[in-house]
Design a protein around this motif. Structure first.
Motif, PDB file in Angstrom:
ATOM      1  N   VAL A  74       0.849  -1.203   0.000  1.00 35.11           N
ATOM      2  CA  VAL A  74       0.000   0.000   0.000  1.00 35.11           C
ATOM      3  C   VAL A  74       0.875   1.241   0.000  1.00 35.11           C
ATOM      4  N   PRO A  75       0.685   2.139  -0.971  1.00 35.93           N
ATOM      5  CA  PRO A  75       1.512   3.352  -1.029  1.00 35.93           C
ATOM      6  C   PRO A  75       1.105   4.380   0.021  1.00 35.93           C
ATOM      7  N   LEU A  76       2.033   5.278   0.331  1.00 27.58           N
ATOM      8  CA  LEU A  76       1.759   6.354   1.277  1.00 27.58           C
ATOM      9  C   LEU A  76       1.132   7.550   0.569  1.00 27.58           C
ATOM     10  N   THR A  81      -4.033  14.401   8.576  1.00 21.48           N
ATOM     11  CA  THR A  81      -3.334  13.976   9.788  1.00 21.48           C
ATOM     12  C   THR A  81      -1.852  13.718   9.541  1.00 21.48           C
ATOM     13  N   GLY A  82      -1.368  14.022   8.339  1.00 18.43           N
ATOM     14  CA  GLY A  82       0.029  13.780   7.999  1.00 18.43           C
ATOM     15  C   GLY A  82       0.156  12.713   6.926  1.00 18.43           C
ATOM     16  N   VAL A  83       1.314  12.070   6.882  1.00 16.87           N
ATOM     17  CA  VAL A  83       1.564  11.018   5.887  1.00 16.87           C
ATOM     18  C   VAL A  83       0.967   9.711   6.393  1.00 16.87           C
ATOM     19  N   THR A  84       0.062   9.134   5.610  1.00 19.01           N
ATOM     20  CA  THR A  84      -0.596   7.881   5.985  1.00 19.01           C
ATOM     21  C   THR A  84      -0.642   6.951   4.773  1.00 19.01           C
ATOM     22  N   TYR A  85      -1.019   5.715   5.028  1.00 19.89           N
ATOM     23  CA  TYR A  85      -1.220   4.774   3.926  1.00 19.89           C
ATOM     24  C   TYR A  85      -2.506   5.134   3.188  1.00 19.89           C
ATOM     25  N   ASN A  86      -2.472   4.964   1.866  1.00 19.66           N
ATOM     26  CA  ASN A  86      -3.631   5.284   1.035  1.00 19.66           C
ATOM     27  C   ASN A  86      -4.823   4.408   1.451  1.00 19.66           C
ATOM     28  N   LEU A 114       6.347   2.375  -5.148  1.00 19.19           N
ATOM     29  CA  LEU A 114       4.909   2.156  -5.055  1.00 19.19           C
ATOM     30  C   LEU A 114       4.130   3.418  -5.407  1.00 19.19           C
ATOM     31  N   SER A 115       4.640   4.570  -4.993  1.00 19.35           N
ATOM     32  CA  SER A 115       3.933   5.834  -5.183  1.00 19.35           C
ATOM     33  C   SER A 115       3.871   6.264  -6.634  1.00 19.35           C
TER      34      SER A 115
END
Length: 537
Positions: A74-76, A81-86, A114-115
C-alpha cells in the motif's frame, strides 16, 4: 385557598420519598448518555485500506499480518493527519506477477516505487485493522466516498430527538407523566432491538430515528416528573443531579464498549435498561401537580398523602380547595408570547443560540475522540472523568453568584480552550490534552446550566413554553455537529476546533448580554404585561 406548595411543604419538600424517587429516576440518564455519544464506538472508523484478492492470497500463504501486507503493497499519501497509507485507492497491478516473496516482502518494491505506479479504486472492498471487533462502519464499508453516511447515523438520532421531545412532551401533558414514560420505554425497547437487527444501513437509519424519538422524550419526561415532586427550592439541585448521572454514564460507556466488541450487541446493552424501566410502574407515582392540572384532586391528594406517610409527616391544612397555582397561566401561553417585547425577543434569540452552541460543541468534542488516532477507550474514560466536577462547580457557583455569569464564563472558557488546543503542536501532547479537558469541562457546565438560565429569564406564564421552543435548537445543533466534525476534519484535523471555539466564544458573549438584566426582572413588569395581554386577547 390551599396551593400544592403549601401541602408539599407539610408532606416534606424533599423527604425520604422524593429521595427514593429521584435516585431511581436518575438511572434514566445513564443509558441516555450511551445513546447520545455511543457513535464513538458503534461507528468507529479504524485504519483501513483497499482489499486486493492477490495480496490476500499471498498474505495467507506466507502467514503475514495485515500490517506486513500493508507495508509491502500500500503506497503512502498526504492527508489532514500527515503522511498515511492510502485508504481509498490501491495499486493497479497483478501482485502474483511480481517478485514478492514470503521471506522478504519488500525485496522488489519500496515506497518510492509504489507511489509512482498506476492506481485504481477499492473495487474488492477494504481491509480493516480492527481484528476481533466490528462497528457498523466495518460491516457496511462506510469509508472513503461513503464516509458521510456515518454522519447521518448521528444526525438521524437528533432528528428523532427533535420530533420526540415535542411529541412526547405533548403526550405527557395530555395523558400524564408516568403513562407517557412507560409507553415511551416500551417503544424504545422495540426500536432499540430493531436497530440491533437492522439488515442494511438504510433500515438502520430509519430505526435510529425511531430510537431517538423515544429516548430524548422519555428522558425529558423523567426530568419534569422529579422536579414536580419536590419543593421549588430543591428543583435546581435535583435537576443538576439528574444530569450528573449522564456524566456517570459517560464513564461507564468505554468499559462496556471495550468488553463488547460488536456494535449490534452493544446496541442491545444500550436498550436493556429501557426495558427494565418498565418496572417503574410499581415504584413511581404520577405527578400530583399534573393530576391537579387535570382537576383530579382526589388522586393528587392520595399520592401526596402517601408521600407524607413515607416521609413520616402528617397533613393538617385544608385540602378541599387544593389547587396548582400555575395551571391557569401556563395553559394560556402561545408561541408569539415569546416575542411580545424587545426584551423577550432578545432572551429568545440568545437562549436559542446558546442551546445550539452547547449541543454543537459538546457533541463535537466527544465525537472528536473517535478520530484522533489514540486509544479511544482510555481517551474517552479520561474525558468522562473531566465531566464529573461540572455538577459540583455549578452548585457551588450558582448559589453564590447566580446562574448567568458562570454560564457565560463556561461558554467563553470552552471556546477559548478549543481555539488554543487547535494551535498547540502534537509534540506537546500533555499540554494539548490538558487544555482540551478544560474546554470539555467548560462546555459540560454550559450545557447543564442552559436550562436553568432559560427558566430564570422567562416569566412563569411562558416559562415552560420558552424552554421547549429554545431547546429545539439543541437538536438542530445535534443534526449539524457530525457533519461539521467529520467533513471539516478531512480538510484539517484541527479545523472543527476552530469552528467550535468561535461558536463557544460567540455563545459566551451572548451570555454576557444577559448579565445586564436582574435575576428576576421578567417576573415583574413583563409578567404583568403578559397576563394583561393574554387576558385582553
Amino acid at each position: 385557598m390551599t396551593t400544592f406548595e403549601d401541602i408539599l411543604e407539610e408532606a416534606g419538600a424533599f423527604g425520604r420519598s422524593q429521595m427514593r424517587i429521584v435516585s431511581i429516576f436518575c438511572l434514566v440518564s445513564i443509558p441516555f448518555s450511551f445513546v447520545y455519544v455511543g457513535i464513538v464506538f458503534q461507528g468507529f472508523t479504524p485504519e483501513h485500506w483497499c482489499r486486493d484478492p492477490a495480496v490476500s492470497g499471498i498474505r495467507e500463504r506466507c502467514g503475514w499480518s495485515l500490517q506486513d501486507a500493508r507495508r509491502a503493497t500500500v503506497p503512502l499519501m498526504n492527508s489532514s493527519t500527515g503522511v498515511t497509507y492510502n485508504q481509498c485507492q490501491r495499486l493497479d497491478m497483478d501482485w502474483n506477477a511480481t517478485g514478492l516473496t514470503c521471506d522478504n516482502p519488500e525485496s522488489e518494491l519500496i515506497q518510492a516505487q509504489l507511489s509512482t505506479l498506476p492506481m485504481t479504486g477499492c473495487t474488492d472492498g477494504w481491509e480493516y485493522d480492527y481484528e476481533g471487533r466490528q462497528s457498523f462502519v466495518t460491516e457496511f464499508d462506510l469509508v472513503c466516498a461513503d464516509a458521510w453516511y456515518v454522519d447521518m447515523f448521528q444526525a438521524m438520532l437528533s432528528v428523532g430527538f427533535l420530533v420526540g421531545s415535542i411529541a412526547i412532551g405533548y403526550l405527557a401533558d395530555k395523558y400524564g407523566r408516568m403513562k407517557s414514560f412507560l409507553m415511551t420505554n416500551f417503544f424504545i425497547g422495540v426500536a432499540g432491538i430493531l436497530v440491533a437487527t437492522s439488515p442494511n444501513y438504510i433500515a438502520l437509519l430509519v430505526f435510529r430515528v425511531l430510537f431517538g424519538f423515544g429516548v430524548k422524550g422519555g428522558w425529558m419526561v423523567g426530568y419534569v416528573l422529579i422536579t414536580e415532586l419536590v419543593g421549588v427550592e430543591y428543583r435546581r439541585t435535583v435537576g443538576v443531579t439528574y444530569q450528573m448521572f449522564f456524566s456517570l454514564g459517560i464513564l461507564i460507556l468505554p468499559l462496556l464498549a471495550y468488553f463488547i466488541p460488536n456494535w449490534r450487541w452493544l446496541q442491545v446493552v444500550f436498550t436493556i435498561p429501557y426495558i427494565c424501566f418498565l418496572t417503574y410502574y410499581w415504584f413511581i407515582p404520577e405527578s400530583p401537580r399534573w393530576l391537579l392540572s387535570q382537576n383530579k384532586r382526589k388522586e393528587a391528594l392520595e399520592i401526596t398523602k402517601a408521600i407524607a406517610k413515607e416521609n413520616k409527616k402528617t397533613l393538617s391544612k385544608n385540602t378541599e380547595t387544593l389547587t396548582d397555582e400555575n395551571t391557569d397561566s401556563i395553559s394560556t401561553a402561545s408561541f408569539m408570547d415569546l416575542f411580545k417585547t424587545s426584551k423577550l425577543r432578545k432572551f429568545t434569540f440568545i437562549l436559542s443560540f446558546n442551546w445550539f452552541t452547547s449541543a454543537v460543541v459538546y457533541q463535537g468534542l466527544i465525537m472528536r475522540l473517535g478520530i484522533l488516532g489514540g486509544n479511544v477507550y482510555v481517551d474517552f474514560l479520561i474525558s468522562g472523568i473531566v465531566e464529573l466536577p461540572a455538577a459540583f462547580l455549578i452548585l457551588l457557583t450558582i448559589e453564590r453568584i447566580g446562574r448567568r455569569l458562570p454560564f457565560a464564563a463556561a461558554n467563553i472558557v470552552a471556546g477559548a480552550a478549543c481555539l488554543i488546543t487547535a494551535f498547540i503542536p502534537d509534540s506537546m501532547f500533555w499540554l494539548k490534552s490538558a487544555v482540551a479537558c478544560v474546554g470539555r469541562l467548560g462546555i459540560t457546565m454550559a450545557f447543564e446550566m442552559v436550562v436553568f438560565v432559560n427558566t430564570e429569564l422567562y416569566p412563569t406564564v411562558i416559562r415552560n413554553l420558552g424552554v421547549s421552543v429554545c431547546s429545539t435548537l439543541c437538536d438542530i445543533g445535534g443534526i449539524i455537529a457530525p457533519f461539521l466534525l467529520y467533513r471539516l476534519a478531512v480538510i484539517w484535523l484541527e479545523l472543527p476546533l476552530i469552528i467550535f471555539g468561535s461558536v463557544g466564544l460567540l455563545g459566551g458573549s451572548c451570555g454576557l448580554a444577559l448579565l445586564s438584566h436582574r435575576a428576576r426582572s421578567p417576573s415583574g413588569f413583563l409578567h404583568r404585561f403578559l397576563l394583561r395581554s393574554l387576558h385582553d386577547g
